[in-house]
Design an enzyme around this catalytic site. Structure first.
Site, PDB file in Angstrom:
ATOM      1  N   ASP A  13     -86.428  14.010  -8.228  1.00 40.80           N
ATOM      2  CA  ASP A  13     -86.026  15.007  -7.222  1.00 40.80           C
ATOM      3  C   ASP A  13     -86.168  14.510  -5.792  1.00 40.80           C
ATOM      4  O   ASP A  13     -86.466  15.283  -4.869  1.00 40.80           O
ATOM      5  CB  ASP A  13     -86.840  16.311  -7.404  1.00 40.80           C
ATOM      6  CG  ASP A  13     -86.684  16.876  -8.796  1.00 40.80           C
ATOM      7  OD1 ASP A  13     -85.605  16.697  -9.386  1.00 40.80           O
ATOM      8  OD2 ASP A  13     -87.644  17.495  -9.292  1.00 40.80           O
ATOM      9  N   LYS A  16     -81.565  12.091  -4.893  1.00 47.16           N
ATOM     10  CA  LYS A  16     -80.623  11.051  -5.344  1.00 47.16           C
ATOM     11  C   LYS A  16     -79.181  11.551  -5.335  1.00 47.16           C
ATOM     12  O   LYS A  16     -78.275  10.852  -4.888  1.00 47.16           O
ATOM     13  CB  LYS A  16     -80.997  10.577  -6.772  1.00 47.16           C
ATOM     14  CG  LYS A  16     -82.390   9.973  -6.868  1.00 47.16           C
ATOM     15  CD  LYS A  16     -82.761   9.651  -8.303  1.00 47.16           C
ATOM     16  CE  LYS A  16     -82.977  10.840  -9.168  1.00 47.16           C
ATOM     17  NZ  LYS A  16     -84.162  11.667  -8.830  1.00 47.16           N
ATOM     18  N   GLY A  40     -81.451  16.936 -12.632  1.00 45.94           N
ATOM     19  CA  GLY A  40     -80.714  17.950 -11.872  1.00 45.94           C
ATOM     20  C   GLY A  40     -80.454  17.358 -10.507  1.00 45.94           C
ATOM     21  O   GLY A  40     -81.378  17.214  -9.714  1.00 45.94           O
ATOM     22  N   HIS A  41     -79.235  16.920 -10.256  1.00 41.72           N
ATOM     23  CA  HIS A  41     -78.895  16.248  -8.998  1.00 41.72           C
ATOM     24  C   HIS A  41     -78.059  17.193  -8.141  1.00 41.72           C
ATOM     25  O   HIS A  41     -76.958  17.587  -8.535  1.00 41.72           O
ATOM     26  CB  HIS A  41     -78.144  14.944  -9.282  1.00 41.72           C
ATOM     27  CG  HIS A  41     -79.009  13.929  -9.971  1.00 41.72           C
ATOM     28  ND1 HIS A  41     -78.587  12.669 -10.304  1.00 41.72           N
ATOM     29  CD2 HIS A  41     -80.304  13.991 -10.396  1.00 41.72           C
ATOM     30  CE1 HIS A  41     -79.566  12.002 -10.887  1.00 41.72           C
ATOM     31  NE2 HIS A  41     -80.620  12.802 -10.971  1.00 41.72           N
ATOM     32  N   GLN A 224     -84.355  10.805 -12.784  1.00 37.63           N
ATOM     33  CA  GLN A 224     -85.819  10.859 -12.717  1.00 37.63           C
ATOM     34  C   GLN A 224     -86.323   9.928 -11.600  1.00 37.63           C
ATOM     35  O   GLN A 224     -85.626   9.730 -10.632  1.00 37.63           O
ATOM     36  CB  GLN A 224     -86.462  10.512 -14.071  1.00 37.63           C
ATOM     37  CG  GLN A 224     -86.260  11.570 -15.149  1.00 37.63           C
ATOM     38  CD  GLN A 224     -84.901  11.531 -15.810  1.00 37.63           C
ATOM     39  OE1 GLN A 224     -84.482  10.508 -16.316  1.00 37.63           O
ATOM     40  NE2 GLN A 224     -84.193  12.637 -15.807  1.00 37.63           N
TER      41      GLN A 224
HETATM   42  P1  GDP Z   1     -82.399  14.572  -7.219  1.00 35.67           P
HETATM   43  O1  GDP Z   1     -82.792  14.992  -8.594  1.00 35.67           O
HETATM   44  O2  GDP Z   1     -83.110  13.344  -6.762  1.00 35.67           O
HETATM   45  O3  GDP Z   1     -80.924  14.476  -7.026  1.00 35.67           O
HETATM   46  O4  GDP Z   1     -82.924  15.733  -6.247  1.00 35.67           O
HETATM   47  P2  GDP Z   1     -82.761  17.328  -6.494  1.00 35.67           P
HETATM   48  O5  GDP Z   1     -81.351  17.699  -6.262  1.00 35.67           O
HETATM   49  O6  GDP Z   1     -83.384  17.740  -7.771  1.00 35.67           O
HETATM   50  O7  GDP Z   1     -83.722  17.881  -5.359  1.00 35.67           O
HETATM   51  C1  GDP Z   1     -83.537  17.595  -4.012  1.00 35.67           C
HETATM   52  C2  GDP Z   1     -83.362  18.929  -3.269  1.00 35.67           C
HETATM   53  O8  GDP Z   1     -83.493  18.705  -1.883  1.00 35.67           O
HETATM   54  C3  GDP Z   1     -82.004  19.542  -3.436  1.00 35.67           C
HETATM   55  O9  GDP Z   1     -82.110  20.934  -3.340  1.00 35.67           O
HETATM   56  C4  GDP Z   1     -81.201  18.988  -2.257  1.00 35.67           C
HETATM   57  O10 GDP Z   1     -80.147  19.843  -1.852  1.00 35.67           O
HETATM   58  C5  GDP Z   1     -82.259  18.956  -1.198  1.00 35.67           C
HETATM   59  N1  GDP Z   1     -82.154  17.863  -0.225  1.00 35.67           N
HETATM   60  C6  GDP Z   1     -81.684  16.589  -0.398  1.00 35.67           C
HETATM   61  N2  GDP Z   1     -81.865  15.872   0.724  1.00 35.67           N
HETATM   62  C7  GDP Z   1     -82.445  16.696   1.617  1.00 35.67           C
HETATM   63  C8  GDP Z   1     -82.905  16.524   2.964  1.00 35.67           C
HETATM   64  O11 GDP Z   1     -82.836  15.454   3.545  1.00 35.67           O
HETATM   65  N3  GDP Z   1     -83.472  17.611   3.566  1.00 35.67           N
HETATM   66  C9  GDP Z   1     -83.596  18.813   2.939  1.00 35.67           C
HETATM   67  N4  GDP Z   1     -84.161  19.805   3.601  1.00 35.67           N
HETATM   68  N5  GDP Z   1     -83.165  19.007   1.680  1.00 35.67           N
HETATM   69  C10 GDP Z   1     -82.621  17.957   1.030  1.00 35.67           C
HETATM   70  P1  IMO Z   2     -84.091  14.176 -11.602  1.00 35.16           P
HETATM   71  O1  IMO Z   2     -83.062  13.182 -12.075  1.00 35.16           O
HETATM   72  C1  IMO Z   2     -88.173  15.665 -11.863  1.00 35.16           C
HETATM   73  C2  IMO Z   2     -90.128  15.390 -15.780  1.00 35.16           C
HETATM   74  C3  IMO Z   2     -90.430  16.686 -16.510  1.00 35.16           C
HETATM   75  C4  IMO Z   2     -91.676  16.289 -17.275  1.00 35.16           C
HETATM   76  C5  IMO Z   2     -91.377  14.838 -17.656  1.00 35.16           C
HETATM   77  C6  IMO Z   2     -90.795  14.682 -19.055  1.00 35.16           C
HETATM   78  O2  IMO Z   2     -83.545  15.487 -11.217  1.00 35.16           O
HETATM   79  O3  IMO Z   2     -84.950  13.557 -10.559  1.00 35.16           O
HETATM   80  P2  IMO Z   2     -88.495  15.272 -20.217  1.00 35.16           P
HETATM   81  O4  IMO Z   2     -87.644  16.486 -20.177  1.00 35.16           O
HETATM   82  O5  IMO Z   2     -87.819  14.045 -19.720  1.00 35.16           O
HETATM   83  O6  IMO Z   2     -89.138  15.076 -21.561  1.00 35.16           O
HETATM   84  O7  IMO Z   2     -89.718  15.566 -19.210  1.00 35.16           O
HETATM   85  O8  IMO Z   2     -90.447  14.367 -16.710  1.00 35.16           O
HETATM   86  N1  IMO Z   2     -88.716  15.214 -15.382  1.00 35.16           N
HETATM   87  C7  IMO Z   2     -88.265  15.319 -14.130  1.00 35.16           C
HETATM   88  N2  IMO Z   2     -88.915  15.668 -13.000  1.00 35.16           N
HETATM   89  N3  IMO Z   2     -86.875  15.317 -11.828  1.00 35.16           N
HETATM   90  C8  IMO Z   2     -86.230  14.936 -12.947  1.00 35.16           C
HETATM   91  O9  IMO Z   2     -84.974  14.431 -12.921  1.00 35.16           O
HETATM   92  C9  IMO Z   2     -86.911  14.971 -14.184  1.00 35.16           C
HETATM   93  N4  IMO Z   2     -86.579  14.701 -15.461  1.00 35.16           N
HETATM   94  C10 IMO Z   2     -87.685  14.835 -16.179  1.00 35.16           C
HETATM   95  O10 IMO Z   2     -90.671  17.738 -15.606  1.00 35.16           O
HETATM   96  O11 IMO Z   2     -92.789  16.279 -16.427  1.00 35.16           O
HETATM   97 MG    MG Z   3     -83.553  16.692  -9.582  1.00 32.38          MG
END
Ligand code: GDP
Ligand code: IMO
Ligand code: MG
Length: 423
Positions: A13, A16, A40-41, A224
């Site tokens: 998270d 990415k 979840g991207h 991840q």
């Molecule tokens: P990922 O799994 O690495 O793609 O990240 P996620 O989408 O799960 O979580 C990142 C969250 O932060 C999302 O809600 C994005 O919309 C938000 N986000 C990404 N970059 C920024 C940033 O530079 N500032 C803020 N405030 N939010 C961001």
């Molecule tokens: P993105 O790509 C954050 C965490 C889960 C749990 C552990 C194992 O959005 O960054 P699993 O379902 O793989 O057996 O879970 O890994 N986890 C993540 N945490 N971002 C993710 O993906 C994750 N994918 C798995 O919360 O602790």
């Molecule tokens: Mg994510």
């Protein structure tokens, strides 16, 4: 050309999805190499937020090729929902999304096994997303897996039944009862295969090597983060795939000698979902502020993310494992109103002070912090690095000096436009 790799350097998270979307115009092909619907991207543009789980984050650029690599595990039901969401907003994914024949499929029983295994772990549970990731990779390694390519063979039902029977035996033996109606679940699963069948199944290793040979630019998108890697993360509180740069080679079929830039995504603080060690975790008001201001709730499960300060010990470890060539720093804007910001530079383990990320976390770790004055300005309105506050630049320079890696891009808001490219 060489394959560039973009991945998370923390516990996932890091942002990415947003960064891949921003970088996509500079590439011809975007390819996911591991993980599955546990990811979840999130991307935002034109005021709309999109969340992708299986599909590469380049999909919104209609002239780019997107590939789901052999290292990915696919739940066809989740995939179908993603496709429907894209088609609803006028994206036509069929023409530019390709799926490796060697990617493995998540069966409904994989998800039930995931739930059963987590329940059995009790207090020691991993906090899995329960998307069936662990059991699907287990079957892959045990050589029992059901692959995308199997769906188009004449005996696809026999193969499915064989694996289903194995799973059912285990579930029944353990007294596991699914909460959902089984007929509904399996009907939905088989129906969703029809969506998968609309796509081209490819040998992604040939496709991507050919793209590189003909001068096309390919970006591998990690899911991840490094600290969730099955080998190098905080085991056993990890996911079941190799999330590190090496995973891009095995997850796409690319030789290490064919890799180029390694772009590490780093959040300006740390978050973690699920259980496991987190040395800089904050249990106080500041942690709550990071969660609230950063909207730190899971994009896949909606769970509240644990929050804490940036951890340079862990970051340097991730940089070493991945050979990171540049950093994209995200979400510093979340701390815009903070009076002071801390960064962990060392761990104190017993009497010893160390900069090494421990192989296990059996002894209590006390983080040693360096404190920075907060910048107290709205970063997200800027698009020129030079105009950013000195206090913020000090924070950025410190991370660069400590890690020895340049921060080439800054994400200062969730929107595509809220990005500063420095080099
Ligand atoms: P990922 O799994 O690495 O793609 O990240 P996620 O989408 O799960 O979580 C990142 C969250 O932060 C999302 O809600 C994005 O919309 C938000 N986000 C990404 N970059 C920024 C940033 O530079 N500032 C803020 N405030 N939010 C961001
Ligand atoms: P993105 O790509 C954050 C965490 C889960 C749990 C552990 C194992 O959005 O960054 P699993 O379902 O793989 O057996 O879970 O890994 N986890 C993540 N945490 N971002 C993710 O993906 C994750 N994918 C798995 O919360 O602790
Ligand atoms: Mg994510």
């Amino acid at each position: 050309m060489k394959l560039d790799i973009l991945l998370g350097l923390q516990w996932g998270d890091e942002g990415k999805g947003k960064v891949v979307d921003v970088f996509t115009p500079h590439y011809d092909v975007i390819a996911r190499f591991q993980g599955g619907p546990n990811a979840g991207h999130t991307l935002e543009f034109n005021g709309i937020k999109h969340v992708l789980h299986t599909i590469p984050s380049g999909i919104f650029h209609n002239d780019k090729v997107n590939i789901i690599g052999n290292g990915v595990v696919i739940d066809p039901v989740v995939f179908q929902k993603e496709i429907e969401a894209l088609e609803k907003i006028g994206v036509d994914p069929v023409k530019n999304l390709f799926i490796s024949k060697k990617a493995h499929l998540i069966l409904p029983t994989h998800k039930w096994l995931d739930a059963m295994l987590e329940e059995q772990k009790g207090e020691q549970k991993i906090g899995s997303t329960l998307k069936g990731i662990g059991p699907t990779y287990t079957d892959k390694v045990a050589r029992n897996g059901y692959r995308i390519g199997d769906v188009i063979t004449p005996n696809y039902l026999d193969k499915f039944s064989e694996l289903y029977k194995k799973h059912a035996d285990t579930l029944i033996k353990n007294g596991f009862k699914p909460k959902e109606d089984m007929t509904t679940v399996f009907t939905e699963w088989f129906n969703s295969l029809q969506t998968l069948l609309r796509f081209n199944f490819v040998d992604c290793e040939y496709e991507i090597n050919d793209y590189l040979k003909t001068g096309k630019k390919v970006l591998a998108e990690g899911a991840q983060g490094t600290l969730l890697d099955v080998d190098f993360g905080s085991y056993p509180f990890v996911t079941s795939s190799n999330t590190v740069a090496a995973g891009a080679c095995t997850g796409l079929g690319i030789a290490p000698s064919q890799t180029g830039r390694v772009i590490g995504i780093v959040k300006a603080y740390c978050t973690r979902v699920g259980s496991g060690p987190f040395p800089t975790e904050l249990f106080d008001e500041t942690g709550e502020q990071l969660r609230k201001q950063g909207h730190e709730f899971g994009s896949t499960t909606g769970r509240s993310r644990r929050c804490g300060w940036l951890d340079l010990v862990a970051l340097k470890y991730s940089i070493m494992i991945n050979g990171v060539t540049e950093i994209v720093l995200t979400k510093a804007d979340v701390m815009d109103n903070f009076d002071s910001i801390k960064v962990c530079t060392h761990y104190k383990i017993g009497k010893e002070t160390t900069q090494k990320f421990p192989p296990d976390f059996t002894t209590e770790i006390k983080p040693v912090y360096k404190e920075f004055k907060g910048w107290k300005q709205n970063l997200s309105v800027q698009n020129d690095y030079e105009l950013l506050p000195q206090t913020f630049k000090k924070f950025v320079s410190f991370i660069e000096q400590e890690t020895g890696v340049p921060i080439t891009t800054l994400s200062i808001g969730p929107d595509r436009e809220q990005t500063i490219i420095r080099h």
